[in-house]
Each structure stands twice: as C-alpha cells, then as structure tokens.
Design a protein around this motif. Structure first.
Motif, PDB file in Angstrom:
ATOM      1  N   LYS A 151      -8.445  -3.913   0.633  1.00  0.00           N
ATOM      2  CA  LYS A 151      -7.544  -3.527   1.717  1.00  0.00           C
ATOM      3  C   LYS A 151      -7.969  -4.167   3.033  1.00  0.00           C
ATOM      4  O   LYS A 151      -7.137  -4.683   3.790  1.00  0.00           O
ATOM      5  CB  LYS A 151      -7.511  -2.009   1.861  1.00  0.00           C
ATOM      6  CG  LYS A 151      -6.845  -1.289   0.700  1.00  0.00           C
ATOM      7  CD  LYS A 151      -7.061   0.211   0.806  1.00  0.00           C
ATOM      8  CE  LYS A 151      -6.598   0.914  -0.474  1.00  0.00           C
ATOM      9  NZ  LYS A 151      -6.944   2.347  -0.454  1.00  0.00           N
ATOM     10  N   ILE A 168      -1.295  -1.554  -1.650  1.00  0.00           N
ATOM     11  CA  ILE A 168      -2.130  -2.228  -0.647  1.00  0.00           C
ATOM     12  C   ILE A 168      -1.283  -2.719   0.524  1.00  0.00           C
ATOM     13  O   ILE A 168      -1.613  -2.511   1.691  1.00  0.00           O
ATOM     14  CB  ILE A 168      -2.902  -3.404  -1.281  1.00  0.00           C
ATOM     15  CG1 ILE A 168      -3.975  -2.868  -2.238  1.00  0.00           C
ATOM     16  CG2 ILE A 168      -3.545  -4.281  -0.207  1.00  0.00           C
ATOM     17  CD1 ILE A 168      -4.642  -3.943  -3.068  1.00  0.00           C
ATOM     18  N   GLU A 181       0.023   0.022   2.749  1.00  0.00           N
ATOM     19  CA  GLU A 181      -1.025   0.614   3.575  1.00  0.00           C
ATOM     20  C   GLU A 181      -1.376  -0.279   4.753  1.00  0.00           C
ATOM     21  O   GLU A 181      -1.566   0.180   5.874  1.00  0.00           O
ATOM     22  CB  GLU A 181      -2.267   0.902   2.736  1.00  0.00           C
ATOM     23  CG  GLU A 181      -2.105   2.108   1.825  1.00  0.00           C
ATOM     24  CD  GLU A 181      -3.433   2.683   1.402  1.00  0.00           C
ATOM     25  OE1 GLU A 181      -4.443   2.425   2.089  1.00  0.00           O
ATOM     26  OE2 GLU A 181      -3.462   3.395   0.389  1.00  0.00           O
ATOM     27  N   ILE A 182      -1.486  -1.603   4.513  1.00  0.00           N
ATOM     28  CA  ILE A 182      -1.870  -2.478   5.627  1.00  0.00           C
ATOM     29  C   ILE A 182      -0.708  -2.702   6.578  1.00  0.00           C
ATOM     30  O   ILE A 182      -0.905  -3.057   7.738  1.00  0.00           O
ATOM     31  CB  ILE A 182      -2.435  -3.830   5.139  1.00  0.00           C
ATOM     32  CG1 ILE A 182      -1.361  -4.677   4.445  1.00  0.00           C
ATOM     33  CG2 ILE A 182      -3.629  -3.622   4.233  1.00  0.00           C
ATOM     34  CD1 ILE A 182      -1.845  -6.066   4.087  1.00  0.00           C
TER      35      ILE A 182
END
Length: 329
Positions: free
Chosen positions: A32, A89, A92-93
C-alpha cells in the motif's frame, strides 16, 4: 526524493517482469505504501533515475521518462496481484492519506465521519473515537445527535482495554464499509476538476478558456459551465442562507462584489439586511465610484469561497440554477 519515491521509481522502472518477485515478498502495508508513492510520483527523468539507481542503469536508461499515476499503478499491480486485492489497494490509496486506518480516519471530514458513525452501535463509535486524535474526536462528537453522543461518552467512560480481535474487526468493517465507499465516491470527474479551476479564474480568462474549449469540444464546455458555481448563483440561496452568509463576510468586500452583480442579486442581499444597513451599503457602493473589474472578481470569488465553506459545514445549502439540485418549495 524520499526513500518511498526512490523505491517507487525503481519498481516502475523494473516493470512487471523484473519486479514480480519483489512484489511477492512485500507485506500488505508495504504494498500500500509503495503503491501510494507510485501513484503520486509524477514524471521522473531518466537521468535522475540513473543517478539514484546505478545498479539498474542498463535497464532504466532505455526507459526514458516515465509517469507514475493511479492508472499506471493499477495497471502494473493488475499483472501481479489478484483483482480483488488490487481493487482494495487502489481504493485505499485513492481515499484519505494515512498509513493506518486510524491515520486515514483522521483526514476524513468530521461531518462525513459522523454521518457514517451515527448508524453504528455506540460501543463501536466509542472504540473509533478513542483511537483517533482527541481534537478530531471532539469535532465528530459535536456533530453527532446529542442523545447518541452522550451514550457514546458513557461507553467511553466505562470502556476497558479493547481486545485485539475486536479492534481488528472494527478496523476491517471501517475499511470495507466506509473507507472503500468513501474512496469510490470521492473520485472526481475530470470536468468537475476543470470547473473548480475555472471558478478561480478572473472573468476575462474564464470567458477566454470556455470559448476556446467550446470551439474544440462543445459538450465538454457545456458540462464544465454547468458544474461551475459563480457569484450570480448565490441568488439560489434562501433568506436564511443569505443572512448566514452576511454574518460571515466583510461588508466592504460585499459592496465591491455587488458593484458587478445583477440588480436581482443586489436586491436579494439588500432585502435580507436591516433598512439602515442596506442604506449604508448602497451609499458606500456609490462612494466607491468606478472600480476595476479585477477587484470585483476577486471580491466575488472570496464571497463564493466563504459560501462553499459554509455549505461544507452544513450551515447553508447551495443549489445552483444549472443543476438538478435546485430546491423547490
């Protein structure tokens, strides 16, 4: 470049064939963190890459320049990781910044977070507020309904150390039900981004760019124009909204802004003032004499930005006349 940026540049340069074995050795948090660095890296010149990564000069020198962004990062990860993992991923980023879930929550607007938490069990909310920074917890608590907020406070007072498995479960719920949805809904349309930029242009530049865009792509120009919020759109405010705005702005700046406003919009502001205040403002405007268009534009932009801040805080409702969000009474 930071160590994360250097690592991101290296992995982009290695690509999927040479980088696969490295990706497989990283844990979730490392993937991440590296993915976040890659997505915000931007363009890196080949000479910089060679200086930073002499051991890989032969591979990197043929790449030339490369661009790190969300799309390239997602494309690369898709070649090496399962689709559902890549989706998690990237969401989330794309969401609020922060290494841990609690760091990320600290970057979420308190109104947005409170809107989600008020539908959760008080005990769950107590756990969340105990994990984020006190100043943010206070802001969230003040937005929650009073009875619910007191129930949360009582739970926090009686709360014993939280077991790791319970904490992990709360964190996982936040990730899957809140943070990922927040990341999906917060992705901006490119037309919205341009509209926000155009809102900060002076009037002549705005007209020039919109006219040029219309010549190239009429549909895009119409979409951007529809998304823009201008000073004239403040006429959609109801009386309560106008009065709230009046309490938050400098009256001298308002007078300058109204010099370039329509009679309709002027009347809306004057009618929401006391007779004496309206009379004084009109006299001040008359005493200004001729004013520069640039100064009027700047004053109008300041007031629009104050209105947007008030709308974000839920104190007023902005409904521009060009959208389907217009209010009907």
């Amino acid at each position: 470049m930071s160590s994360s940026d250097r690592a991101a540049a290296l992995m982009l340069a290695l690509g999927d064939d040479h980088g696969r074995i490295i990706w497989n050795l990283l844990d979730d948090e490392e993937v991440k963190e590296l993915s976040l660095a890659m997505s915000s890296l931007g363009t890196v010149d080949a000479k910089v890459i060679e200086e930073l990564f002499l051991d890989f000069a032969n591979n990197v020198s043929s790449v030339g320049t490369m661009t790190g962004n969300f799309d390239n990062t997602e494309r690369l990860l898709s070649k090496m990781l399962p689709k559902d993992k890549v989706t998690q991923i990237m969401e989330e980023i794309r969401g609020p910044a922060g290494r841990t879930m609690w760091d990320k929550l600290g970057n979420v607007n308190e109104v947005v977070l409170a809107t989600y938490l008020k539908n959760e069990y008080p005990q769950t909310v107590a756990v969340v507020l105990s994990k984020i920074k006190p100043e943010h917890a206070a802001a969230v608590l003040s937005v929650l309904p009073d009875d619910f907020a007191m129930e949360v406070i009582m739970r926090m007072l009686r709360m014993e150390p939280v077991q790791k498995d319970i904490l992990d479960k709360v964190e996982q719920t936040l990730r899957t039900e809140f943070m990922n949805n927040l990341a999906r809904t917060s992705r901006k349309d490119s037309h919205e981004t341009i509209a926000e930029i155009f809102n900060f242009l002076d009037r002549s530049s705005e007209t020039r760019f919109l006219t040029a865009l219309e010549d190239r792509n009429r549909e895009s120009a119409e979409r951007v124009r529809a998304l823009m919020f201008t000073f004239d759109d403040l006429q959609s405010l109801d009386s309560t909204g106008v009065q709230t705005l009046l309490r938050s702005i400098d009256k001298d700046r308002l007078g300058l802004a109204l010099k370039g406003a329509s009679e309709k919009l002027r009347d809306i502001f004057f009618s929401n003032m006391s007779e004496r205040a309206a009379k004084i403002l009109k006299e001040d405007m008359e005493a200004m004499g001729p004013v520069r268009l640039k100064d009027v534009d700047e004053a109008q932009m300041e007031i629009v930005n104050v209105a947007k801040d008030l709308a974000d805080a839920g104190e007023i409702v902005l409904a521009d006349n060009k959208s389907e969000d217009e209010l009907i009474y």
